[in-house]
Scaffold this motif. Structure first.
Motif, PDB file in Angstrom:
ATOM      1  N   THR A  54     -56.582  69.554  60.325  1.00 42.93           N
ATOM      2  CA  THR A  54     -55.707  69.832  61.460  1.00 42.93           C
ATOM      3  C   THR A  54     -54.815  68.629  61.725  1.00 42.93           C
ATOM      4  N   GLU A  55     -53.554  68.911  62.016  1.00 43.31           N
ATOM      5  CA  GLU A  55     -52.597  67.860  62.359  1.00 43.31           C
ATOM      6  C   GLU A  55     -52.249  67.982  63.841  1.00 43.31           C
ATOM      7  N   TRP A  56     -52.320  66.883  64.557  1.00 44.78           N
ATOM      8  CA  TRP A  56     -52.006  66.870  65.989  1.00 44.78           C
ATOM      9  C   TRP A  56     -50.699  66.134  66.218  1.00 44.78           C
ATOM     10  N   PRO A  57     -49.766  66.737  66.962  1.00 46.06           N
ATOM     11  CA  PRO A  57     -48.504  66.057  67.272  1.00 46.06           C
ATOM     12  C   PRO A  57     -48.739  64.792  68.109  1.00 46.06           C
ATOM     13  N   LYS A  58     -47.839  63.847  68.019  1.00 47.39           N
ATOM     14  CA  LYS A  58     -47.928  62.604  68.786  1.00 47.39           C
ATOM     15  C   LYS A  58     -47.215  62.709  70.122  1.00 47.39           C
ATOM     16  N   SER A  59     -46.666  63.892  70.420  1.00 48.06           N
ATOM     17  CA  SER A  59     -45.993  64.108  71.698  1.00 48.06           C
ATOM     18  C   SER A  59     -46.286  65.521  72.199  1.00 48.06           C
ATOM     19  N   LEU A  60     -46.070  65.708  73.489  1.00 47.59           N
ATOM     20  CA  LEU A  60     -46.226  67.019  74.105  1.00 47.59           C
ATOM     21  C   LEU A  60     -44.914  67.375  74.780  1.00 47.59           C
ATOM     22  N   THR A  61     -44.771  68.626  75.173  1.00 51.27           N
ATOM     23  CA  THR A  61     -43.576  69.008  75.916  1.00 51.27           C
ATOM     24  C   THR A  61     -43.985  69.648  77.234  1.00 51.27           C
ATOM     25  N   VAL A  62     -43.183  69.367  78.247  1.00 50.35           N
ATOM     26  CA  VAL A  62     -43.369  69.960  79.566  1.00 50.35           C
ATOM     27  C   VAL A  62     -42.032  70.597  79.936  1.00 50.35           C
ATOM     28  N   THR A  63     -42.074  71.899  80.215  1.00 48.82           N
ATOM     29  CA  THR A  63     -40.865  72.606  80.624  1.00 48.82           C
ATOM     30  C   THR A  63     -40.828  72.660  82.139  1.00 48.82           C
ATOM     31  N   VAL A  64     -39.850  71.982  82.722  1.00 44.90           N
ATOM     32  CA  VAL A  64     -39.646  71.942  84.164  1.00 44.90           C
ATOM     33  C   VAL A  64     -38.403  72.783  84.436  1.00 44.90           C
ATOM     34  N   SER A  65     -38.593  73.897  85.151  1.00 43.62           N
ATOM     35  CA  SER A  65     -37.536  74.904  85.306  1.00 43.62           C
ATOM     36  C   SER A  65     -37.098  75.337  83.912  1.00 43.62           C
ATOM     37  N   THR A  66     -35.887  74.991  83.500  1.00 46.18           N
ATOM     38  CA  THR A  66     -35.432  75.365  82.159  1.00 46.18           C
ATOM     39  C   THR A  66     -35.237  74.150  81.259  1.00 46.18           C
ATOM     40  N   LYS A  67     -35.554  72.968  81.753  1.00 44.63           N
ATOM     41  CA  LYS A  67     -35.366  71.751  80.964  1.00 44.63           C
ATOM     42  C   LYS A  67     -36.672  71.342  80.296  1.00 44.63           C
ATOM     43  N   VAL A  68     -36.604  71.105  78.988  1.00 44.63           N
ATOM     44  CA  VAL A  68     -37.774  70.711  78.212  1.00 44.63           C
ATOM     45  C   VAL A  68     -37.799  69.190  78.082  1.00 44.63           C
ATOM     46  N   HIS A  69     -38.931  68.596  78.452  1.00 45.71           N
ATOM     47  CA  HIS A  69     -39.126  67.147  78.350  1.00 45.71           C
ATOM     48  C   HIS A  69     -40.165  66.880  77.269  1.00 45.71           C
ATOM     49  N   THR A  70     -39.845  66.019  76.332  1.00 48.37           N
ATOM     50  CA  THR A  70     -40.782  65.617  75.290  1.00 48.37           C
ATOM     51  C   THR A  70     -41.317  64.237  75.650  1.00 48.37           C
ATOM     52  N   VAL A  71     -42.651  64.110  75.643  1.00 50.53           N
ATOM     53  CA  VAL A  71     -43.293  62.869  76.063  1.00 50.53           C
ATOM     54  C   VAL A  71     -44.318  62.446  75.014  1.00 50.53           C
ATOM     55  N   ARG A  72     -44.241  61.210  74.578  1.00 50.94           N
ATOM     56  CA  ARG A  72     -45.252  60.678  73.657  1.00 50.94           C
ATOM     57  C   ARG A  72     -46.594  60.604  74.378  1.00 50.94           C
ATOM     58  N   LEU A  73     -47.666  60.898  73.654  1.00 51.91           N
ATOM     59  CA  LEU A  73     -49.001  60.881  74.262  1.00 51.91           C
ATOM     60  C   LEU A  73     -49.366  59.519  74.830  1.00 51.91           C
ATOM     61  N   ASP A  74     -48.910  58.458  74.198  1.00 52.56           N
ATOM     62  CA  ASP A  74     -49.251  57.119  74.690  1.00 52.56           C
ATOM     63  C   ASP A  74     -48.437  56.725  75.926  1.00 52.56           C
ATOM     64  N   HIS A  75     -47.557  57.604  76.397  1.00 54.69           N
ATOM     65  CA  HIS A  75     -46.827  57.373  77.646  1.00 54.69           C
ATOM     66  C   HIS A  75     -47.405  58.188  78.797  1.00 54.69           C
ATOM     67  N   VAL A  76     -48.479  58.938  78.531  1.00 57.46           N
ATOM     68  CA  VAL A  76     -49.125  59.780  79.547  1.00 57.46           C
ATOM     69  C   VAL A  76     -50.341  59.043  80.090  1.00 57.46           C
ATOM     70  N   SER A  77     -50.448  58.978  81.422  1.00 57.16           N
ATOM     71  CA  SER A  77     -51.633  58.368  82.025  1.00 57.16           C
ATOM     72  C   SER A  77     -52.695  59.398  82.388  1.00 57.16           C
ATOM     73  N   SER A  78     -52.258  60.636  82.726  1.00 58.01           N
ATOM     74  CA  SER A  78     -53.207  61.712  83.005  1.00 58.01           C
ATOM     75  C   SER A  78     -52.478  63.054  83.027  1.00 58.01           C
ATOM     76  N   ILE A  79     -53.282  64.115  82.894  1.00 55.63           N
ATOM     77  CA  ILE A  79     -52.756  65.481  82.961  1.00 55.63           C
ATOM     78  C   ILE A  79     -53.675  66.275  83.860  1.00 55.63           C
ATOM     79  N   GLY A  80     -53.076  66.968  84.836  1.00 51.37           N
ATOM     80  CA  GLY A  80     -53.878  67.795  85.744  1.00 51.37           C
ATOM     81  C   GLY A  80     -53.311  69.196  85.851  1.00 51.37           C
ATOM     82  N   GLN A  81     -54.157  70.159  86.185  1.00 50.05           N
ATOM     83  CA  GLN A  81     -53.694  71.534  86.378  1.00 50.05           C
ATOM     84  C   GLN A  81     -52.893  71.644  87.643  1.00 50.05           C
ATOM     85  N   GLY A  82     -51.923  72.591  87.597  1.00 53.69           N
ATOM     86  CA  GLY A  82     -51.163  72.897  88.803  1.00 53.69           C
ATOM     87  C   GLY A  82     -49.979  72.125  88.917  1.00 53.69           C
TER      88      GLY A  82
END
Length: 82
Positions: A54-82
C-alpha cells in the motif's frame, strides 16, 4: 528515542487518523495555529510492487465550500470530526 523516529510516529498517527476520517466533515488544525474545516479526502492506493503493498500519500485535501486545500501531513497538528 531519536527525534526522527518520534516525528515519523507522529506523522503516522496523523495518517491513520486521516484515513479513518476520509470523506467526513473535519477540522484540520495546522502547525502554526490555523485550521481548515471541511470535507477530508485521504486514501491509500495500491503500490503495485511489492505485490499487495500500500502507498500512502504525503498530503491530504480538505474541501472548504468549493475550494480544495492540499496540506502536507507534517504540517498537520491534529484532525477532529466536525
Amino acid at each position: 528515542m531519536p527525534l526522527t523516529r518520534v516525528f515519523d510516529e507522529f506523522v503516522s498517527d496523523i495518517r491513520d487518523r486521516a484515513a479513518a476520517l476520509n470523506g467526513q466533515a473535519v477540522t484540520v488544525n495546522l502547525v502554526g495555529g490555523a485550521s481548515l474545516t471541511g470535507t477530508l479526502a485521504y486514501a491509500s492506493r495500491s503500490a503495485g510492487w511489492p505485490t499487495g503493498s500500500t502507498e500512502w500519500p504525503k498530503s491530504l485535501t480538505v474541501t472548504v465550500s468549493t475550494k480544495v486545500h492540499t496540506v502536507r501531513l507534517d504540517h498537520v497538528s491534529s484532525i477532529g470530526q466536525g
